[in-house]
Structures are given as structure tokens and as C-alpha cells.
Design an enzyme around this catalytic site. Structure first.
Site, PDB file in Angstrom:
ATOM      1  CE  LYS A  21      -1.519   3.411  -6.559  1.00  0.00           C
ATOM      2  NZ  LYS A  21       0.260   4.681  -7.830  1.00  0.00           N
ATOM      3  CG  ASP A  28       8.103   7.730  -3.315  1.00  0.00           C
ATOM      4  OD1 ASP A  28       8.986   9.565  -2.758  1.00  0.00           O
ATOM      5  OD2 ASP A  28       7.329   8.116  -2.947  1.00  0.00           O
ATOM      6  CB  VAL A  87      -0.139  -2.246  -5.453  1.00  0.00           C
ATOM      7  CG1 VAL A  87       0.026  -3.832  -6.492  1.00  0.00           C
ATOM      8  CG2 VAL A  87       0.198  -0.877  -5.166  1.00  0.00           C
ATOM      9  CB  SER A 117      -1.407   0.215   1.255  1.00  0.00           C
ATOM     10  OG  SER A 117      -0.159   0.053   2.394  1.00  0.00           O
ATOM     11  N   GLY A 118       0.397   2.650  -0.645  1.00  0.00           N
ATOM     12  CA  GLY A 118       0.698   3.702  -0.791  1.00  0.00           C
ATOM     13  C   GLY A 118      -0.106   4.812   0.000  1.00  0.00           C
ATOM     14  N   GLY A 119       0.835   6.210  -0.609  1.00  0.00           N
ATOM     15  CA  GLY A 119       0.252   7.179   0.081  1.00  0.00           C
ATOM     16  C   GLY A 119      -1.433   7.206  -1.150  1.00  0.00           C
TER      17      GLY A 119
END
Length: 439
Positions: free
Chosen positions: A40, A133, A25, A19-21
Site C-alpha cells: 500500500k 472504517d 494497493v 485504491s482508497g482514500g
């Protein structure tokens, strides 16, 4: 989101990868093309109309990029009101994981990895996109020798209205350029600063600015000059000078991605260097995870083996299975297991379940998905020992295929030890069988 959910009548979710901001996924099966992909999905609390528009714009921009050093985008759509992005599923290791196990990389490998990152950034910038990023966790290295930039979750289109408000800090502090920390507008030079921080870490074995807290790191990024690499042992002067320019406080002093690529002097065998580094990392993990043979296995016997063929495992059979013989199969059908499915092995381990999982693990080995096979066989062997016993045929088969994996990864001594572990049990059974005949 629940596993086994089917997106757009086509993508079956197999397990969460991370997981991300912006969202999560998943590993998914593309039923139409019978391939595994990464899917995603944007976070439901962010899935407003503005975010959906931004997400779609990002996806369309990324899909325009056809470059080996950027992740391939296959599809985009909506699941209800939630946008999703379908990308290639990468095997191998991310640069962050590699650096955790091998902090300082040889300068030839640094040149190879940095060159791949530069090539990817040049393609991204030419398409009018900022990554925003760039960090070791978003740089993937494959066993085929690719360097792949991934997770454009906060990518920003240069040719559209800004979607991130001025003054909002977005990114990872250790790799954020001073101008971004100050809330100024980012540019391509922002990604180049992050590239410099990554190269610095690969060469020095540490980040250019460390600190006990995020505030301390941010203060150093703004106020302090980066510690010089020139003159340090095993750091070539040309790389030290390039890193110094990439980490310049003034963005105008930083070279472009194309200029940095030219100065990196990428070695002609870059793909081989990267492939070997990934294989070596996997080999080390395989040797560690498979571990030594349990003491109770040595000299034990397999129940029911007396009725089997005495020639349990010949040298030729070992060579074929390990891929050391031209007769070795080059592929097999079937799908790899998701992480969640692998974890199920630790529960409800009946002989039938164990045999089914073992067949899937063998399929992974034969088609070359060794990273997945290593993880599955490690869990499977442990679960089989606990549920079925250390000398059960299914347990021993797992140990055998661990040896095959090790052989294919070049860990010859460890592979032989695994084959010897199985042979010791087989020899014990044969000895019992012969003794019974003499009575």
C-alpha cells in the site's frame, strides 16, 4: 505507478489491486522471501511530512498486533518521499462481495463472521487503535476459514494527538455512528456501531439506513431509530437484541467488542462454516464464468491429434489432476499472475504465450490458489478460443483444467461436463483416425 517497478530493491509491483482514500494497493513480489504481498502506497499529494509521520505511526501500531483476525503487516518504508506499507496478500472474498451475491446469511454463519470481527476489533482496541472504517468491504473471508479486518487506511491512534480535525466526516455513511456524523470525537464504541450495521445487513439482507443520497442516509443515522429486527423471520432474538444495542444512538449503551463476542455464541465449527461459504461462492462464480461448451466444439476434432496417444484422458489421470487421488501433487513452483498480466492474455495470444500462461494456471490449481486459477482459466480459455480456435490443444487443455478446478470446488456435474467437452473432441479425432485407416 508503473508495473514492474521495484520498491526498496525488494518488492516488484505486479499489478494494482485497488485504491482508497489514502492511496493505492498493489500486488507485489517480495523477492527476498519469494512470496506475494500487498503493498500500500500513500497518495503522492498527501505525502507531506505530517502524513508520513502519521503513516509510520499507523504502521508501527498495526505491526504490534499479532492476531488471526487482523491483516498481518510485514514491512514499512519510504519510496522516495512516498511511504509504503507491506501486508499479507489475502485470497478469498470480502464480505461485501459475498452479500451482493447472497444478501441474507444463515444465522450460524452470521455468528461466525461477527465473532471474527469482534475478536479482531478487541485486539485492535487493546493496541490503542481505532479502525474507523469497519464495513463489509473491509472484512475479508478466506478459504481457510479466517475473518480478517483490513484496510486500516484511516486508522486513528487513541494514545496520540488527533490527526483528523473535529467536524470532518471520515468513513462510509451507512456504517458511521451518529456521534461521528455530528463531528464528535470517535472512540472504540464507534467501531462497535459499524459492527452492528454489518451484522444487521447480514441478517436482514439490507442496510439499517438506506436512502437515495448520502445526505438522506446521514439524516436517518442522526434522527431515526434503527428498524427492529426482533420478530423478523429467521432472525434469532438474541442476535436482534445485540444488534439493537450495537446501533444505539447513545454510545454508552453499546457493548464492548469483548462483550459482544461473548453474546454472539460463536458456533464451534465457525471456521468450517466460513470456509464453506467462501468455497461455495467461488464454486458458483466458477460455474458461471466457465460457462457451457460452445456448440461448435461438440464432435469437432483436434488438428494433429491423430498422431497422439489414443488414450487421451483416462479416469485415473482425471482423478489425480483434480485432487481426488492420493497421488495428486501438493504444490508447484512459480508465481501467480497479476490482474494486468491476466489481461495481457487477451492480446498477442500466440501459441507460445498461451502455453506459458496455461502452465502458470496449472501451477495455481496444484498449489490450491483456486480463486486466481478460476479467473485466469476463464480469460485464457476465451482468449484461446478467439485466437487459436475452439479445438486447439491449448484451448482444450484450459477447458480440462477448468474441470479440475470445478472438481476441487465440489461442482461435480459441471466438472464432468468440462471433461466430457474435451472427450467429445478427442472422440471425434479418434473416429476420424480410425475411418482413415479403413479407407
Amino acid at each position: 505507478m508503473a508495473e514492474q517497478t521495484v520498491i526498496a530493491g525488494r518488492y516488484q509491483l505486479l499489478g494494482r489491486l485497488g485504491s482508497g482514500g489514502m492511496g493505492e494497493v498493489y500486488e507485489a513480489l517480495d523477492a527476498a522471501l519469494e512470496r506475494r504481498v500487498a503493498l500500500k502506497m500513500i497518495r503522492s499529494d498527501l505525502a507531506g511530512s505530517d502524513m508520513r509521520e502519521r503513516f509510520g505511526r499507523e504502521a508501527r501500531a498495526l505491526a504490534r498486533i499479532a492476531h488471526p483476525n487482523t491483516v498481518v503487516v510485514h514491512d514499512v518504508g519510504l519510496h522516495g518521499d512516498v511511504p509504503y506499507l507491506v501486508m499479507e496478500l489475502l485470497e478469498g472474498v470480502d464480505l461485501r462481495s459475498l452479500l451482493e451475491r447472497r444478501p441474507q446469511l444463515p444465522h450460524a454463519l452470521v455468528r461466525a463472521v461477527a465473532a471474527g470481527m469482534c475478536s479482531g476489533l478487541a485486539a485492535v482496541h487493546d493496541a490503542g487503535i481505532l479502525h474507523r472504517d469497519v464495513k463489509p468491504g473491509n472484512v475479508h473471508l478466506t478459504r481457510a476459514g479466517r475473518v480478517v479486518l483490513q484496510d486500516f487506511g484511516i486508522a486513528h491512534l487513541l494514545d496520540t494527538t488527533r490527526q483528523t480535525a473535529t467536524g470532518v466526516v471520515v468513513g462510509t455513511p451507512s456504517y458511521m455512528a451518529p456521534e461521528v456524523v455530528r463531528g464528535e470525537a470517535p472512540g472504540t464504541y464507534t467501531d462497535l456501531y459499524a459492527l452492528g450495521a454489518c451484522v444487521y445487513e447480514m441478517l436482514a439482507g439490507e442496510q439499517p439506513f438506506g436512502g437515495a443520497s448520502m445526505v438522506e442516509v446521514i439524516f436517518k443515522v442522526i434522527q431515526e431509530e434503527v428498524p427492529r429486527l426482533r420478530g423478523r423471520r429467521r432472525v434469532p432474538d438474541d442476535l436482534a437484541d445485540l444488534v439493537q444495542e450495537l446501533l444505539a444512538k447513545d454510545p454508552t449503551w453499546r457493548p464492548t467488542a469483548a462483550e459482544a463476542l461473548e453474546r454472539l455464541r460463536c458456533p464451534p465449527n465457525a471456521a468450517e462454516l466460513i470456509a464453506e461459504a467462501v468455497t461455495e461462492d467461488l464454486r458458483t462464480r466458477a460455474v458461471r464464468d466457465f460457462g457451457p461448451a460452445p456448440a461448435e466444439v461438440v464432435g469437432a476434432s483436434v488438428p494433429g491429434l491423430a498422431e497422439a496417444d489414443p488414450d487421451v484422458m483416462t479416469t485415473a489421470q482425471v482423478s489425480v489432476a483434480a485432487g481426488l487421488d492420493s497421488r495428486s501433487p501438493q504444490g508447484t513452483s512459480g508465481l501467480a499472475l497479476s490482474e494486468a498480466t491476466r489481461n495481457e492474455i487477451l492480446h498477442a495470444m500466440t501459441p507460445a504465450v498461451a502455453e506459458a500462461r496455461q502452465r502458470e494456471a496449472v501451477g495455481m490449481v496444484l498449489r490450491g490458489s483456486l480463486e486466481e486459477a478460476v479467473g485466469l482459466l476463464s480469460r485464457l480459455a476465451d482468449a484461446c478460443r478467439a485466437s487459436l480456435g475452439p479445438v486447439h490443444p491449448t484451448t482444450l487443455a484450459c477447458v480440462y483444467w477448468q474441470g479440475v478446478c470445478l472438481a476441487r470446488l465440489g461442482a461435480g456435474d459441471s466438472a464432468v461436463a468440462k471433461f466430457a467437452e474435451v472427450s467429445a473432441v478427442a472422440d471425434g479425432s479418434l473416429a476420424e483416425r480410425r475411418a482413415a485407416r479403413l479407407e
